[in-house]
Scaffold this active site. Structure first.
Site, PDB file in Angstrom:
ATOM      1  N   HIS A 165       0.839  -1.219   0.000  1.00  0.00           N
ATOM      2  CA  HIS A 165       0.000   0.000   0.000  1.00  0.00           C
ATOM      3  C   HIS A 165       0.864   1.256   0.000  1.00  0.00           C
ATOM      4  O   HIS A 165       0.436   2.309   0.460  1.00  0.00           O
ATOM      5  CB  HIS A 165      -0.946   0.038   1.206  1.00  0.00           C
ATOM      6  CG  HIS A 165      -1.702  -1.232   1.420  1.00  0.00           C
ATOM      7  ND1 HIS A 165      -2.971  -1.452   0.941  1.00  0.00           N
ATOM      8  CD2 HIS A 165      -1.348  -2.389   2.049  1.00  0.00           C
ATOM      9  CE1 HIS A 165      -3.374  -2.665   1.271  1.00  0.00           C
ATOM     10  NE2 HIS A 165      -2.404  -3.271   1.939  1.00  0.00           N
ATOM     11  N   SER A 292      15.159  20.745 -16.379  1.00  0.00           N
ATOM     12  CA  SER A 292      13.943  21.514 -16.622  1.00  0.00           C
ATOM     13  C   SER A 292      14.328  22.787 -17.366  1.00  0.00           C
ATOM     14  O   SER A 292      15.396  23.345 -17.147  1.00  0.00           O
ATOM     15  CB  SER A 292      13.293  21.866 -15.284  1.00  0.00           C
ATOM     16  OG  SER A 292      12.480  23.001 -15.424  1.00  0.00           O
ATOM     17  N   LYS A 298      16.418  21.199 -11.223  1.00  0.00           N
ATOM     18  CA  LYS A 298      15.781  19.919 -11.521  1.00  0.00           C
ATOM     19  C   LYS A 298      16.679  18.921 -12.245  1.00  0.00           C
ATOM     20  O   LYS A 298      17.453  19.266 -13.106  1.00  0.00           O
ATOM     21  CB  LYS A 298      14.524  20.140 -12.382  1.00  0.00           C
ATOM     22  CG  LYS A 298      13.378  20.787 -11.665  1.00  0.00           C
ATOM     23  CD  LYS A 298      12.862  20.008 -10.474  1.00  0.00           C
ATOM     24  CE  LYS A 298      12.085  18.775 -10.885  1.00  0.00           C
ATOM     25  NZ  LYS A 298      10.800  19.114 -11.534  1.00  0.00           N
ATOM     26  N   GLU A 305      10.294   7.706 -16.818  1.00  0.00           N
ATOM     27  CA  GLU A 305       8.929   8.205 -17.062  1.00  0.00           C
ATOM     28  C   GLU A 305       8.447   7.833 -18.464  1.00  0.00           C
ATOM     29  O   GLU A 305       7.290   7.436 -18.650  1.00  0.00           O
ATOM     30  CB  GLU A 305       8.878   9.721 -16.883  1.00  0.00           C
ATOM     31  CG  GLU A 305       9.036  10.149 -15.432  1.00  0.00           C
ATOM     32  CD  GLU A 305       9.235  11.651 -15.312  1.00  0.00           C
ATOM     33  OE1 GLU A 305       8.366  12.407 -15.764  1.00  0.00           O
ATOM     34  OE2 GLU A 305      10.276  12.062 -14.778  1.00  0.00           O
TER      35      GLU A 305
END
Ligand code: ARG
Length: 472
Positions: A165, A292, A298, A305
């Site tokens: 979970h 970024s 970043k 991804e």
């Protein structure tokens, strides 16, 4: 390899005597498949040489005709390889392009299509292509397994929380977590092998739908093209109608590919979580991250991804193929031309994801400090505490309840579980003895896990050694 061929404007189509005119330009553009099936050229040539060899053995071609066809096809292959071949959309597909060029160069080319249809030809070409593709794909999956095992082996001592979970559950070795993916990929390889087995059957000789009246030798063609079982016996399709319209092997491949993509997507998700500041378990090398355009600080895990994202189209490809076949009457229908782009896309996409994920893992390192801090959470050993009580003779349900009370007590006192004194333990339940403190020794806790398949110290080392040996 996957370069787009040069395609000139459609020229008038060469069609048989049945037609007074060629197709309208928009029809030709709508129905061509050369823009994507050109990549079957090797298989098409290979299949044609085998077919011609058989035609000669059957007395339909003379030895001289066979020799002319063979060298003509080989020269065309060399031209394609060198990028000199001009593909014509007016000739629709790879089969017509090669055959018509052969016939232009070699008169005997006009006999090549004897006893053959594009329907069994395309089924053959795709089976040949997929067989090779699966072999190459499988070896890349092995490399990904190796990358996972290597990363685990570089960090054998590292322990992290295991999650259910997405809540901290119990401690596991970092390598145990990685080996879970090695197991998934092993099942994926089994599925690919299974698919390869059903792909490895020769459909040639099925003709357009109903075979041929000519004395073709199907077994010879199958043998020439390596469609054989382990003992070398030829494997040919047993029903001409099924032979030309069966696309099950493609669906099986796309299903296996979709599941691989899903496995990679889950791994990506773990990596994305682990590389976040919130977890901080791993670092991915700069070369495998992106920045970024606005936020200077970043460093994003875009490879992971995109791998997660690309699973969507691979799942879509499987749905497309299933939908394509559903409700299609027997036998070949032009709808089936839609199969190849979905198949190629699954193969290309999943292979790239497998390759990139392996490369990224090779450039990933563990941050031992953050892992150790997270794994030191004594709550991870609450189940061990219940097992401790069970060892003292308590029923597990009671032990579960008692440990729950201990956790609640620790929470109310804002004290870590392992800082509760022996007296406090005893006050909650008399079964606790002074040896209770030993439960919270993480190293000992990992040694206690001795079951096969468990994340215990010896077992994980054994599994790592087993995989290292297996993967060579
Ligand atoms: N380009 C076609 C395909 O991909 C080849 C088979 C064409 N057969 C036919 N009867 N039109 O399916």
């Amino acid at each position: 390899m996957a370069r787009t061929p040069s395609i000139p404007a459609p020229a008038p189509v060469s069609r048989s005597g049945r037609f007074a005119t060629g197709p309208a330009a928009d029809v030709a553009a709508f129905s061509e498949s050369i823009s994507f099936d050109w990549r079957l050229w090797r298989q098409d040539i290979r299949g044609s040489i085998a077919h011609a060899t058989m035609l000669q053995a059957a007395g339909i071609l003379t030895p001289a005709e066979l020799a002319a066809i063979r060298s003509g096809l080989e020269l065309i292959g060399a031209d394609i390889e060198a990028g000199r071949f001009v593909w014509k959309p007016s000739l629709e597909d790879v089969h017509m392009n090669i055959e018509s060029e052969l016939t232009r160069r070699v008169p005997a080319g006009a006999k090549l299509h004897t006893g053959r249809s594009r329907n069994d030809q395309v089924a053959l070409d795709v089976r040949l292509w997929l067989r090779d593709e699966i072999d190459a794909f499988a070896s890349e999956i092995r490399l990904l397994q190796k990358a996972l095992v290597n990363l685990g082996t570089r960090h054998t001592e590292v322990i992290i929380p295991g999650y259910t979970h997405l809540q901290r559950a119990q401690p596991v070795y970092f390598s145990h977590h990685l080996l879970a993916y090695v197991e998934m990929l092993e099942r994926d390889l089994g599925r690919l092998d299974d698919c390869r087995n059903r792909t490895n059957v020769c459909p040639l000789g099925s003709g357009a739908i109903a075979g041929s009246t000519l004395p073709l030798n199907r077994n010879l063609v199958a043998r020439l093209l390596g469609f054989v079982d382990r003992r070398g016996a030829p494997r040919i399709t047993q029903n001409s109608m099924d032979g030309v319209s069966d696309r099950d092997f493609m669906i099986e491949f796309c299903a296996a590919g979709a599941l691989i993509a899903v496995h990679l997507s889950r791994l990506s998700e773990d990596l994305i979580l682990w590389v976040s500041s919130e977890f901080g378990f791993i670092r991915i090398a700069d070369a495998y991250t992106t920045g970024s355009s606005l936020m200077p600080q970043k460093k994003n895990p875009d490879v992971a991804e995109l791998t997660r994202g690309k699973s969507a189209r691979v799942i879509g490809n499987l749905m497309s193929l299933l939908t394509l076949l559903k409700g299609l009457p027997m036998t070949y229908n032009r709808d089936l031309q839609e199969d190849k782009e979905r198949l190629f896309d699954t193969a290309d996409t999943v292979r790239r994801c497998v390759r990139l994920t392996a490369a990224m893992l090779d450039h990933t390192s563990v941050v031992p400090g953050t892992c150790a801090a997270a794994a030191a959470d004594p709550l991870l050993l609450a189940t061990d505490l219940a097992d401790y009580l069970v060892q003292k003779g308590m029923a597990f349900r009671t032990a579960h309840h008692v440990v729950g009370a201990v956790v609640a007590y620790a929470e109310s006192k804002k004290t870590p579980l392992n800082r509760i004194t022996g007296a406090e333990f005893k006050a909650i339940d008399a079964t606790f003895e002074s040896d209770v403190a030993a439960v919270f020794d993480l190293k000992e806790a990992m040694n206690r896990r001795t079951l096969p398949g468990s994340p215990g110290t010896r077992e994980v080392r054994r599994q790592l050694a087993r995989w290292t040996k297996k993967l060579g």
